[in-house]
Scaffold this active site. Sequence first.
Site, PDB file in Angstrom:
ATOM      1  CG  HIS A   2      -7.164  -3.634   9.536  1.00  0.00           C
ATOM      2  ND1 HIS A   2      -5.865  -3.251   9.705  1.00  0.00           N
ATOM      3  CD2 HIS A   2      -7.143  -4.561   8.558  1.00  0.00           C
ATOM      4  CE1 HIS A   2      -5.084  -3.910   8.867  1.00  0.00           C
ATOM      5  NE2 HIS A   2      -5.838  -4.721   8.168  1.00  0.00           N
ATOM      6  CB  CYS A  46       1.488  -7.743  13.674  1.00  0.00           C
ATOM      7  SG  CYS A  46       2.561  -6.371  13.282  1.00  0.00           S
ATOM      8  NE  ARG A 100       6.180  -7.464  13.196  1.00  0.00           N
ATOM      9  CZ  ARG A 100       6.633  -8.655  12.799  1.00  0.00           C
ATOM     10  NH1 ARG A 100       7.863  -9.019  13.098  1.00  0.00           N
ATOM     11  NH2 ARG A 100       5.877  -9.464  12.100  1.00  0.00           N
ATOM     12  CE1 TYR A 158       0.276  -5.837  -2.240  1.00  0.00           C
ATOM     13  CE2 TYR A 158      -0.717  -3.841  -1.359  1.00  0.00           C
ATOM     14  CZ  TYR A 158      -0.275  -5.143  -1.191  1.00  0.00           C
ATOM     15  OH  TYR A 158      -0.406  -5.753   0.047  1.00  0.00           O
ATOM     16  NE  ARG A 200      -2.621  -1.583   3.358  1.00  0.00           N
ATOM     17  CZ  ARG A 200      -2.141  -1.118   4.504  1.00  0.00           C
ATOM     18  NH1 ARG A 200      -2.027   0.191   4.691  1.00  0.00           N
ATOM     19  NH2 ARG A 200      -1.765  -1.917   5.461  1.00  0.00           N
ATOM     20  CE  LYS A 238      -6.858  -3.518   5.188  1.00  0.00           C
ATOM     21  NZ  LYS A 238      -6.111  -4.604   4.685  1.00  0.00           N
ATOM     22  CB  SER A 297      -0.709 -16.867  12.199  1.00  0.00           C
ATOM     23  OG  SER A 297      -0.266 -15.754  12.892  1.00  0.00           O
ATOM     24  CB  ALA A 302       5.340 -12.664  -1.792  1.00  0.00           C
ATOM     25  NE  ARG A 303      -0.078  -8.884   1.496  1.00  0.00           N
ATOM     26  CZ  ARG A 303      -0.636  -8.601   2.667  1.00  0.00           C
ATOM     27  NH1 ARG A 303      -1.748  -9.202   3.041  1.00  0.00           N
ATOM     28  NH2 ARG A 303      -0.096  -7.709   3.467  1.00  0.00           N
TER      29      ARG A 303
HETATM   30  C1  SPV Z   1      -2.896  -5.143   4.966  1.00  0.00           C
HETATM   31  O1  SPV Z   1      -1.799  -4.669   4.601  1.00  0.00           O
HETATM   32  O2  SPV Z   1      -3.422  -4.841   6.041  1.00  0.00           O
HETATM   33  C2  SPV Z   1      -3.579  -6.117   4.109  1.00  0.00           C
HETATM   34  C3  SPV Z   1      -3.172  -6.196   2.724  1.00  0.00           C
HETATM   35  O3  SPV Z   1      -4.503  -6.749   4.538  1.00  0.00           O
HETATM   36  S1  SPV Z   1      -3.680  -4.815   1.847  1.00  0.00           S
HETATM   37  O4  SPV Z   1      -4.627  -5.271   0.837  1.00  0.00           O
HETATM   38  O5  SPV Z   1      -2.510  -4.273   1.225  1.00  0.00           O
HETATM   39  O6  SPV Z   1      -4.299  -3.870   2.732  1.00  0.00           O
HETATM   40 MN    MN Z   2      -5.199  -5.867   6.422  1.00  0.00          MN
END
Ligand code: SPV
Ligand code: MN
Length: 623
Positions: A251, A275, A421, A223, A88, A232, A279, A389-390
């Site tokens: 979020h 962070c 973190r 991206y 972003r 977002k 997971s 990378a995603r």
């Molecule tokens: C984040 O960075 O919080 C994400 C990926 O979930 S993004 O689509 O870039 O926001």
């Molecule tokens: Mn996010």
Amino acid sequence: MDSNYEKLFKERMSKECYSKLVAIQNEEAMEFIAHTIELCDPDVVWVGDDSEADVAVIRQMAIDNKEEIPLNIPGHTAHFDGYFDQGRDKEVTKYLVPKGETLDSQLNQIDRDEGLAEMESFQKGAYRGRTMLVRFFCLGPVNTEFAIPCLQITDSAYVAHSEDLLYRLGYEEFKAMDAKTEFFKYRHCTGAVNERMCSSEVSKKRIYMDLLSNTVMSVNTQYAGNTVGLKKLALRLALRKADREGWLAEHMFIMRSNGPNGRETFFAGAYPSACGKTSTAMIRGENIVGDDLAYFRVIDGEFRGVNVESGIFGIIEDVNAKDDPVIFKLLTSPVEVIFGNVLIKDGKPYWTGMGESLPKEGINYVSNEWHEGMTGPDGNKTNPSHKNARYTVRMTDLENAYPNWDNPNGLPIGGIIYGGRDSDTNVPVIEAYNWNHGICTLGAMLESETTAATLGAQGVRVWNVMSNMDFLSMSVGKYIQNNLDFAKNITRPKVFGTNYFLKKNGQYLNGKLDKGVWIKWMELRVHGDANALDAGYGMIPEYKDLKILFKQVLDQDFTEQDYIDQFTIRIPECLAKLDRMENIYAKIQDTPQTMKEEMAAQRKRLENLRGVKSDYISPFDLK
Ligand code: SPV
Ligand code: MN
């Protein structure tokens, strides 16, 4: 329909697309589409509905126009973003502010007329030689009070393909809605591309948000965080809508923790990017409801939440068979997966931390002919796969998805978790004294050391209110007050804080799987089934409960020394954090009174504790 639109539409689209479009009887949508055609001048306009056939058309288009490369496993493709487009981009993401209006000075902004003119100059003619894709999606479960219809226009089949995996299809929602229904609109233009089909005019990358018309426009970027409107970009618009209507857009992930005797407890959690959010949503033995965005409403007196999305756009680094078996299995199964910015060699994707050795050359985010030791166009060292990378997958392909994840009434939330973190301050898990204390000292005081999910330096400690700071579209004070006020007269979730990143002598004190223990402790606390100790800034677990849980969940011995290392109360660090926060909130004009009171009370408690004990207090010394 306006006869001017009719002519414009018929000229550029097939009869079939035209009839799909006119079945949607919404003037605002037609106007937005017509304006985009006039501005961007596509060769062809394609309109998609919710059919499997249309979803398949988009998927194939992404391959045909080389935005995605098919991989060996059926359903798998790889996509690359430009070297300077790997996250972003906050610098060029701005709100358009009409003359005479003010937006909080914390928010990146530009005069509305100036911004619109600049955006339109970059988007003008941007679809020449290309196909304009018109897609309809829905945020939250369709046909419910959570639902927000969204109209996405883009010339990137990758963007539309990602949205097919990540969001509920919304063509029928648009057909059913009335003229007054509020919806969000996105116009994305890839802009000029290089031979790898990546946006190449980096200096003209822009992401502008118009709160007045619920519209986001982006250009010269691919991206997903900058282009996939419903992610977002939608969150910023949703925050305003939520503010007007008295609900919350966060979020946050949502997950179910499985308690004793079949008890189900739902948690929502906010963590800055990279962070441990995904997971935590994916903790072994528990079930995921969503991993990134949640809407909360009070329904029949209950605090209920939904997953805004229907898929995951997750960080792939360190996903391996040992630590993330469910995701790893999915990433190696023949279901639809888009890999973003990984390394490709002989049709197989590779990434750092995947648990096998990586080839020393291949196709990656730097080049089609990458090799180890290669420097990037900025002269920096490059990696085989990018740190950000995603992978993009559907919720329904996850074997640990909570079966009723799409419940139209949402799910009752028992606990909210805030985590960042943090190498030296907070203990691994703590419970706030009450809602206000949790919102103020865990949510509004959330800090995190930066990661690769946004462009810029890494490892710098930054304040990130509820991990929503990047997406706030109103003042910080108002946003905190909305959280405090939400669900005033109902039983509220308990509020917790976690820290997975505590270090001693440069080494992490916790294993990656320890979060499985913290969640079980929180689950017990939600139901009053475990005691806790007052640490001056919240309640922490007792040794005996953690010892049992570590054995039960991980079959590990949790020693007294582990407990002391991890749960020592670090008063100087806690007070330093308060100093930083009091400084920040002193400069914010509309800091809620409750926030000031909670910070002052926290300071007093910590200072008292230090007076009675010492700077560093063993948890065994708390009572
Ligand atoms: C984040 O960075 O919080 C994400 C990926 O979930 S993004 O689509 O870039 O926001
Ligand atoms: Mn996010």
